[in-house]
Motif scaffolding. Structure first.
Motif, PDB file in Angstrom:
ATOM      1  N   SER A 151      41.773  32.572  32.581  1.00  0.00           N
ATOM      2  CA  SER A 151      42.457  33.193  33.711  1.00  0.00           C
ATOM      3  C   SER A 151      43.048  34.528  33.269  1.00  0.00           C
ATOM      4  CB  SER A 151      43.563  32.266  34.221  1.00  0.00           C
ATOM      5  OG  SER A 151      44.411  32.917  35.140  1.00  0.00           O
ATOM      6  N   THR A 152      43.496  35.317  34.234  1.00  0.00           N
ATOM      7  CA  THR A 152      44.131  36.597  33.896  1.00  0.00           C
ATOM      8  C   THR A 152      45.422  36.389  33.122  1.00  0.00           C
ATOM      9  OG1 THR A 152      45.226  36.603  36.058  1.00  0.00           O
ATOM     10  CG2 THR A 152      43.145  37.810  35.869  1.00  0.00           C
ATOM     11  N   TYR A 202      47.934  25.460  35.418  1.00  0.00           N
ATOM     12  CA  TYR A 202      48.161  26.811  35.934  1.00  0.00           C
ATOM     13  C   TYR A 202      49.472  27.352  35.369  1.00  0.00           C
ATOM     14  CZ  TYR A 202      50.743  23.985  39.393  1.00  0.00           C
ATOM     15  OH  TYR A 202      51.570  23.076  40.009  1.00  0.00           O
ATOM     16  N   THR A 221      50.804  32.975  43.557  1.00  0.00           N
ATOM     17  CA  THR A 221      50.003  33.549  42.463  1.00  0.00           C
ATOM     18  C   THR A 221      49.254  32.479  41.678  1.00  0.00           C
ATOM     19  OG1 THR A 221      51.907  33.486  40.954  1.00  0.00           O
ATOM     20  CG2 THR A 221      51.531  35.533  42.170  1.00  0.00           C
ATOM     21  N   TRP A 223      47.345  30.251  42.585  1.00  0.00           N
ATOM     22  CA  TRP A 223      45.983  30.024  43.063  1.00  0.00           C
ATOM     23  C   TRP A 223      44.955  30.835  42.277  1.00  0.00           C
ATOM     24  CZ3 TRP A 223      42.780  33.876  44.806  1.00  0.00           C
ATOM     25  CH2 TRP A 223      43.365  35.091  45.180  1.00  0.00           C
ATOM     26  N   ARG A 224      45.381  31.962  41.688  1.00  0.00           N
ATOM     27  CA  ARG A 224      44.443  32.795  40.930  1.00  0.00           C
ATOM     28  C   ARG A 224      43.923  32.064  39.688  1.00  0.00           C
ATOM     29  NH1 ARG A 224      44.792  37.922  42.991  1.00  0.00           N
ATOM     30  NH2 ARG A 224      46.661  38.374  44.229  1.00  0.00           N
ATOM     31  N   ASP A 225      44.786  31.261  39.059  1.00  0.00           N
ATOM     32  CA  ASP A 225      44.352  30.496  37.897  1.00  0.00           C
ATOM     33  C   ASP A 225      43.338  29.424  38.294  1.00  0.00           C
ATOM     34  OD1 ASP A 225      46.238  32.016  36.488  1.00  0.00           O
ATOM     35  OD2 ASP A 225      47.813  30.541  36.894  1.00  0.00           O
ATOM     36  N   ASP A 227      41.404  29.670  40.942  1.00  0.00           N
ATOM     37  CA  ASP A 227      40.188  30.389  41.320  1.00  0.00           C
ATOM     38  C   ASP A 227      39.318  30.648  40.090  1.00  0.00           C
ATOM     39  OD1 ASP A 227      38.524  31.523  43.271  1.00  0.00           O
ATOM     40  OD2 ASP A 227      39.310  33.539  42.895  1.00  0.00           O
ATOM     41  N   LEU A 256      44.183  29.137  47.934  1.00  0.00           N
ATOM     42  CA  LEU A 256      42.884  29.382  47.318  1.00  0.00           C
ATOM     43  C   LEU A 256      41.773  29.373  48.357  1.00  0.00           C
ATOM     44  CD1 LEU A 256      41.201  29.731  44.756  1.00  0.00           C
ATOM     45  CD2 LEU A 256      41.254  27.250  44.463  1.00  0.00           C
ATOM     46  N   ASN A 259      41.754  32.754  49.970  1.00  0.00           N
ATOM     47  CA  ASN A 259      41.678  33.962  49.155  1.00  0.00           C
ATOM     48  C   ASN A 259      40.613  33.960  48.072  1.00  0.00           C
ATOM     49  OD1 ASN A 259      44.141  35.348  50.267  1.00  0.00           O
ATOM     50  ND2 ASN A 259      45.136  33.527  49.457  1.00  0.00           N
ATOM     51  N   SER A 260      39.967  32.834  47.847  1.00  0.00           N
ATOM     52  CA  SER A 260      39.057  32.715  46.711  1.00  0.00           C
ATOM     53  C   SER A 260      37.865  33.665  46.796  1.00  0.00           C
ATOM     54  CB  SER A 260      38.536  31.276  46.595  1.00  0.00           C
ATOM     55  OG  SER A 260      37.581  31.170  45.557  1.00  0.00           O
TER      56      SER A 260
END
Length: 400
Positions: A151-152, A202, A221, A223-225, A227, A256, A259-260
């Motif tokens: 993840s980022t 996450y 935020t 949800w980005r992990d 994704d 998610l 926004n995924s």
């Protein structure tokens, strides 16, 4: 009339004027004190909402019979529940599995131990009741591999349980204040359907890397992990993905789904005791804790305000409007199965009912009673599992 009042004041004695000024000063100080208390209370509540929570004792071990393999706990709405559960302890064991209720009275509950406790065991009185049941992946006796999801925020640990032809995956997302072990209960039902399970972590959950603030954003935020985990599944051969979220994990799954970058392979969501609207949840919890409405209102306002983030330590404004999925129901595009108890006791089911009303074309709600927050599997494993099997099968997501 005004001039007569002014004249009266001019004619008032110095002692009277001094008394009036003193009274006004006292009132001003009192008002300032009340406002300060409200502000301090709201900041404390706001910080508690976004700060990853440590597991706290919520029951006491009153007796341990190692001969009969029974344990007696103080009675709470959780410890009196029928079914299988877990208990976090300290001493010679850190976690034990609990079976059915054998006897109870007004203050205590005796349960069967499903983890063998030796005669030389020593457990501290304070303990925490849990719906996890399984606390390690090895306990499922299924093949799995530990994975790292890039993840980022950094590498996020995950467990991968392969099943079937590897084309249909379920990605499971745990809730607030817990870790991915919460999701292990669901692996067998998906494995039986031939669906591969990926159980993820996450940011700030104690297993995945920490963000700069080290606090939750309640799904905004995180949800980005997850994704990144969907992308991982895609690279490993997944063609269809189901998102399953528990409690706050439900809020993450909903974000998610909207926004995924991989929305084209997301086929549906299964939400267990989900957070659908954070304002409803926080107001309910404030009432349960007898927090004044003014304090909870100020806390929510502070959390969604950028300028207050240094006080709340949230790292930025929490977008409650964006996290309100009842208000955003028209944007939903994936089928959703919700499993929620009307006796949840922590995340009220009101918003789950509202989401069905708003989108009956997409959302199915299975209402449980008696079962409490994220303990539906424990309370009625057969109904819980049958409901998921039927929903997955009806949508053609179980490999033939």
């Amino acid at each position: 009339m005004v001039s007569s009042r002014r004249a009266a004041l001019r004619g008032a004695s110095p002692a009277l004027l001094a008394g009036v000024k003193a009274a006004l000063t006292v009132l001003s100080l009192a008002l300032a004190g009340v406002l300060a208390l409200l502000a301090a209370g709201s900041v404390r509540m706001a910080r508690r909402v976004v700060t990853p929570a440590a597991r706290l004792p919520d029951t006491r071990i009153l007796a341990l019979d190692t001969g009969a393999q029974t344990i007696t706990l103080s009675r709470t709405p959780d410890t009196e529940l029928p079914g299988r559960y877990g208990l976090f302890t300290t001493g010679s064991s850190s976690y034990v599995k609990l079976g059915s209720v054998l006897s109870e009275d007004e203050t205590s509950v005796k349960r069967k131990l499903l983890t063998h406790i030796g005669s030389d065991a020593s457990l501290a009185p304070d303990a925490a009741f849990s719906g996890w049941y399984y606390d390690r992946p090895e306990q499922l006796h299924l093949d799995f591999t530990p994975e790292l999801i890039g993840s980022t925020i950094g590498p996020c640990p995950a467990w991968l349980f392969p099943a079937g032809d590897g084309e249909t995956w379920v990605i499971q997302i745990h809730g607030r204040g817990t870790t991915r072990a919460e999701c292990l209960r669901a692996v067998p039902v998906f494995h039986g359907l031939g669906v591969t399970s990926l159980i993820v972590s996450y940011r700030n959950d104690g297993e995945a890397p920490r963000s700069r603030s080290g606090t939750y954003t309640l799904g905004a935020t995180e949800w980005r992990d997850v994704d990144a985990a969907v992308g991982f599944a895609r690279r490993r051969g997944a063609r269809r993905v189901i998102l399953m979220g528990w409690s706050m994990g439900g809020a993450i799954a909903l974000q998610l789904s909207l926004n995924s970058a991989h929305g084209d392979i997301i086929e549906g969501l299964i939400l267990e005791s989900p957070v659908v609207d954070w304002r409803v949840v926080l107001e309910f919890q404030a009432r349960s804790l007898k927090v004044p409405t003014a304090v909870s209102g100020l806390a929510i306002e502070a959390l969604q305000t950028e300028w207050a983030s240094p006080l709340t330590r949230s790292g930025g404004a929490i977008p409650f409007d964006r996290l309100d999925m009842v208000a955003r129901a028209a944007e939903l595009r994936h089928p959703i199965l919700i499993l929620h108890s009307d006796d949840d006791g922590f995340v009220p089911s009101d918003s789950s009912h509202d989401l069905v009303t708003a989108r009956p074309d997409l959302v199915e709600l299975q209402v449980f009673e008696v079962a409490r927050h994220t303990k539906l599997w424990n309370y009625d494993q057969e109904r819980w599992s049958d409901t998921i099997r039927a929903w997955v099968t009806e949508r053609g997501l179980a490999p033939s």
